[in-house]
Design an enzyme around this catalytic site. Structure first.
Site, PDB file in Angstrom:
ATOM      1  N   GLU A  66     -72.442 -60.357  11.356  1.00 33.48           N
ATOM      2  CA  GLU A  66     -72.843 -61.592  12.035  1.00 33.48           C
ATOM      3  C   GLU A  66     -73.365 -61.199  13.413  1.00 33.48           C
ATOM      4  OE1 GLU A  66     -73.071 -64.414  10.562  1.00 33.48           O
ATOM      5  OE2 GLU A  66     -72.047 -63.754   8.731  1.00 33.48           O
ATOM      6  N   HIS A 207     -70.789 -67.303   6.248  1.00 30.22           N
ATOM      7  CA  HIS A 207     -71.101 -66.767   7.577  1.00 30.22           C
ATOM      8  C   HIS A 207     -69.870 -66.226   8.294  1.00 30.22           C
ATOM      9  CE1 HIS A 207     -75.155 -68.147   7.000  1.00 30.22           C
ATOM     10  NE2 HIS A 207     -74.714 -69.349   6.736  1.00 30.22           N
ATOM     11  N   ASP A 212     -68.354 -63.200   3.328  1.00 30.26           N
ATOM     12  CA  ASP A 212     -69.692 -63.007   2.754  1.00 30.26           C
ATOM     13  C   ASP A 212     -69.774 -61.674   2.007  1.00 30.26           C
ATOM     14  OD1 ASP A 212     -70.519 -65.414   3.737  1.00 30.26           O
ATOM     15  OD2 ASP A 212     -71.990 -64.622   5.145  1.00 30.26           O
TER      16      ASP A 212
END
Length: 244
Positions: A66, A207, A212
């Site tokens: 991220e 996210h 993920d």
């Protein structure tokens, strides 16, 4: 005068042992050790071939990052790493990696809304060098898998270069590219959500880098049998088909 002496010492160290001791002298011992480890891993990885490994026996790390945005060379930073180990068609959720990173900049509000990562959370997190070292140690020599890997590779390469002056030398497979090969012309597209839904994989906590990674690992496993059915047996076979 002090600056000239510092520059001279830096140049002397570079001539004597290369860039690692030169930069290390400026960073201090812990960062120097971390950088040396990353550089050594990159060098050894170039000698390590996995192309003949059967896909049923292949050890991979499915990973996700991220970030604060899309541009690692324009002040955007990694804010979390996630990864999970997969051996053949078995996902080892108990052998996973997750860490926040202190990006040393403000996280945009829309990124906080998307990821749930706040400035307060990141400020108390380890710096990039520490997390990058720990992540590289976790993946070892394994092949990497990501969905839409271009974004993650770009940020990982930028981080490796900035901290250790190396590029990623691990092989990276992209589940988006595999989906395009297995299902050309999909009307619903090749986004992670659409592919997870199509494969019947429950979607939750999107996210989040580790969540993920786990969902993408399940997608990879769902594709593995279909890949093998096409008489694609080794990693080298798969690369050959994906490059056509």
């Amino acid at each position: 005068m002090k600056e000239q002496k510092g520059a001279g010492r830096m140049w002397h160290l570079y001539k004597m042992g290369g860039i690692t001791p030169a930069i290390a002298s400026m960073l201090g011992s812990p960062n120097a050790q971390q950088m040396a480890f990353i550089r050594s891993m990159a060098k050894e990885q170039r000698k390590h071939s996995t192309l003949d490994v059967p896909l049923r026996e292949l050890e991979i790390v499915v990973f996700d990052l991220e970030t604060t945005g899309f541009y690692p060379y324009n002040d955007d930073e990694i804010i979390s790493f996630g990864g999970v180990l997969v051996k053949g068609d078995e996902i080892f959720e108990n052998e996973s990696f997750y860490s926040l990173v202190n990006p040393k900049r403000r996280i945009p509000m829309h990124i906080t809304s998307l990821t749930g990562i706040t400035n307060e959370m990141s400020e108390g997190s380890p710096d990039l060098m520490q997390v990058l070292h720990d992540f590289m140690e976790f993946i070892g020599r394994r092949v990497l898998v990501a969905h839409g890997s271009g974004h993650d590779k770009q940020f990982l390469n930028a981080a490796l270069w900035r901290t250790s002056k190396v590029q990623l030398t691990h092989r990276v497979l992209d589940t988006m590219m595999i989906a395009k090969w297995l299902e050309p012309g999909r009307p619903d597209g090749y986004g992670l959500d659409e592919l997870l839904e199509s494969a019947g994989i429950p979607i939750h906590n999107r996210h989040h880098a580790l969540e993920d990674s786990i969902m993408t690992a399940k997608l990879w496993v769902s594709y593995l049998e279909r890949i093998l059915e096409r008489n694609v047996v080794t990693l080298g076979d798969l690369y050959a088909y994906l490059s056509r």
